[in-house]
Design a protein around this motif. Structure first.
Motif, PDB file in Angstrom:
ATOM      1  N   PRO A 180      -4.948  14.879 -26.630  1.00 28.95           N
ATOM      2  CA  PRO A 180      -6.386  14.698 -26.408  1.00 28.95           C
ATOM      3  C   PRO A 180      -7.254  15.712 -27.139  1.00 28.95           C
ATOM      4  O   PRO A 180      -8.363  15.392 -27.568  1.00 28.95           O
ATOM      5  CB  PRO A 180      -6.524  14.847 -24.884  1.00 28.95           C
ATOM      6  N   TYR A 217      -9.154  20.141 -32.715  1.00 34.90           N
ATOM      7  CA  TYR A 217      -9.830  21.215 -31.987  1.00 34.90           C
ATOM      8  C   TYR A 217      -8.809  22.071 -31.245  1.00 34.90           C
ATOM      9  O   TYR A 217      -8.922  23.301 -31.180  1.00 34.90           O
ATOM     10  CB  TYR A 217     -10.827  20.611 -31.001  1.00 34.90           C
ATOM     11  N   PHE A 243      -8.971  20.491 -23.964  1.00 35.97           N
ATOM     12  CA  PHE A 243      -9.107  19.189 -24.622  1.00 35.97           C
ATOM     13  C   PHE A 243     -10.523  18.946 -25.137  1.00 35.97           C
ATOM     14  O   PHE A 243     -10.866  17.825 -25.515  1.00 35.97           O
ATOM     15  CB  PHE A 243      -8.721  18.065 -23.655  1.00 35.97           C
ATOM     16  N   ASN A 244     -11.355  19.983 -25.099  1.00 35.31           N
ATOM     17  CA  ASN A 244     -12.730  19.865 -25.604  1.00 35.31           C
ATOM     18  C   ASN A 244     -13.512  18.778 -24.871  1.00 35.31           C
ATOM     19  O   ASN A 244     -14.337  18.075 -25.470  1.00 35.31           O
ATOM     20  CB  ASN A 244     -12.726  19.606 -27.110  1.00 35.31           C
ATOM     21  N   ARG A 263     -12.510  15.932 -23.678  1.00 34.61           N
ATOM     22  CA  ARG A 263     -12.114  14.543 -23.941  1.00 34.61           C
ATOM     23  C   ARG A 263     -11.281  13.993 -22.782  1.00 34.61           C
ATOM     24  O   ARG A 263     -10.269  14.582 -22.402  1.00 34.61           O
ATOM     25  CB  ARG A 263     -11.327  14.472 -25.246  1.00 34.61           C
ATOM     26  N   THR A 264     -11.711  12.868 -22.258  1.00 31.54           N
ATOM     27  CA  THR A 264     -11.041  12.275 -21.088  1.00 31.54           C
ATOM     28  C   THR A 264     -10.608  10.836 -21.330  1.00 31.54           C
ATOM     29  O   THR A 264     -10.169  10.157 -20.401  1.00 31.54           O
ATOM     30  CB  THR A 264     -11.970  12.319 -19.862  1.00 31.54           C
ATOM     31  N   GLY A 265     -10.718  10.351 -22.548  1.00 33.32           N
ATOM     32  CA  GLY A 265     -10.354   8.965 -22.830  1.00 33.32           C
ATOM     33  C   GLY A 265      -8.913   8.640 -22.493  1.00 33.32           C
ATOM     34  O   GLY A 265      -8.588   7.499 -22.154  1.00 33.32           O
ATOM     35  N   TYR A 266      -8.050   9.637 -22.562  1.00 35.09           N
ATOM     36  CA  TYR A 266      -6.632   9.407 -22.251  1.00 35.09           C
ATOM     37  C   TYR A 266      -6.446   8.970 -20.800  1.00 35.09           C
ATOM     38  O   TYR A 266      -5.548   8.173 -20.486  1.00 35.09           O
ATOM     39  CB  TYR A 266      -5.802  10.651 -22.563  1.00 35.09           C
ATOM     40  N   ASP A 297      -8.589  14.243 -14.769  1.00 37.16           N
ATOM     41  CA  ASP A 297      -8.474  15.119 -15.940  1.00 37.16           C
ATOM     42  C   ASP A 297      -8.326  16.578 -15.512  1.00 37.16           C
ATOM     43  O   ASP A 297      -7.486  17.316 -16.061  1.00 37.16           O
ATOM     44  CB  ASP A 297      -9.712  14.956 -16.830  1.00 37.16           C
TER      45      ASP A 297
END
Length: 266
Positions: free
Chosen positions: A124, A128, A142-143, A145-148, A242
């Motif tokens: 994720p 970065y 993960f900067n 990012r939560t799309g996973y 997350d």
């Protein structure tokens, strides 16, 4: 599901993957004295989203450490797909990557592979994460990012967290250079960072040319699967899931860090 996803996933070639694994896997394992622990935690059947921190900059060894260990234990009946940036699928290299199980990072591809019962490996944090400074190497970031999480929920599969330590010592990563990238307007080129590192043989590198990795010892650990519906209900809060995933990974990474006595040597 789009035909594009079907075609991407269908290009996996177990024979080609075995040949790459047999040739490259032992070299990577020997060079980095690589260990992959607790592979028994990977579900023996069905799709699973494998979520990992990402390390080592441009020449990241993450996949070449994990995938050979997985195939050695489970065989080649079940593929490991790795989600990759579409920029790497150029010319014949793109075809080789797809045959080895690297697919373009989008939800359609991930969902298709997961529903087919494969493992899908995702990082994720992307670049970065892989260019995080060496002095803060043992931080899960993960900067935002939560799309996973949404991908796992939509596919109805567990998340299998894995953590890795050592690859941020393959050179000295000084800074991501994200503020420099913003000032230069690189975002329009889909470049959010301009990493600065020191290594061999080029010394100081500002993204390019990439230095060769030092033979730092790399240890990867597979953690227990997280069943989102079981732990968070049928309507889970993405941010909460997350936070939990990253907390579990951070605890495991901290444990690996406490074992490590010396940089590079392990």
């Amino acid at each position: 599901m789009s035909n594009g996803a079907d075609k991407d996933v269908a290009k996996w070639d177990p024979g080609f993957t075995r040949a790459i694994t047999d040739r490259v896997g032992p070299i990577i394992k020997r060079y980095f004295r690589a260990e992959v622990r607790d592979l028994h935690a990977v579900p023996s059947a069905g799709g699973a989203l494998v979520v990992s921190n990402h390390s080592g900059g441009m020449l990241t060894p993450d996949v070449l450490v994990f995938a050979p260990a997985f195939y050695k234990k489970f065989g080649y009946d079940r593929p490991v797909y790795t989600l990759g940036h579409d920029a790497i699928f150029v010319g014949p290299v793109g075809d080789w990557l797809r045959r080895a199980g690297v697919i373009e990072a989008n939800r359609e591809n991930a969902a298709k592979a997961l529903r087919d019962g494969a493992l899908v490996l995702v990082f994720p944090g992307g670049d970065y994460d892989s260019y995080r400074p060496t002095f803060t190497e043992n931080v899960i970031d993960f900067n935002g990012r939560t799309g996973y999480i949404r991908t796992a929920i939509e596919a109805g599969v567990p998340i299998v967290p894995i953590v890795s330590i050592g690859a941020q010592e393959t050179q000295l990563f000084l800074a991501r250079g994200d503020s420099i990238a913003r000032r230069l307007g690189l975002k329009r080129l889909r470049a959010e960072i301009l990493p600065i590192s020191i290594g061999f043989p080029f010394g100081l590198s500002v993204f390019f040319p990439p230095n060769l990795p030092l033979p730092a010892k790399i240890v990867t650990r597979v953690l227990e699967p997280i069943d989102i519906a079981e732990e968070f209900g049928d309507d889970p809060d993405v941010e909460q899931v997350d936070l939990h995933v990253r907390a579990v990974m951070q605890e495991a990474l901290d444990e690996l860090a406490r074992e490590r006595r010396f940089p590079v040597l392990g």
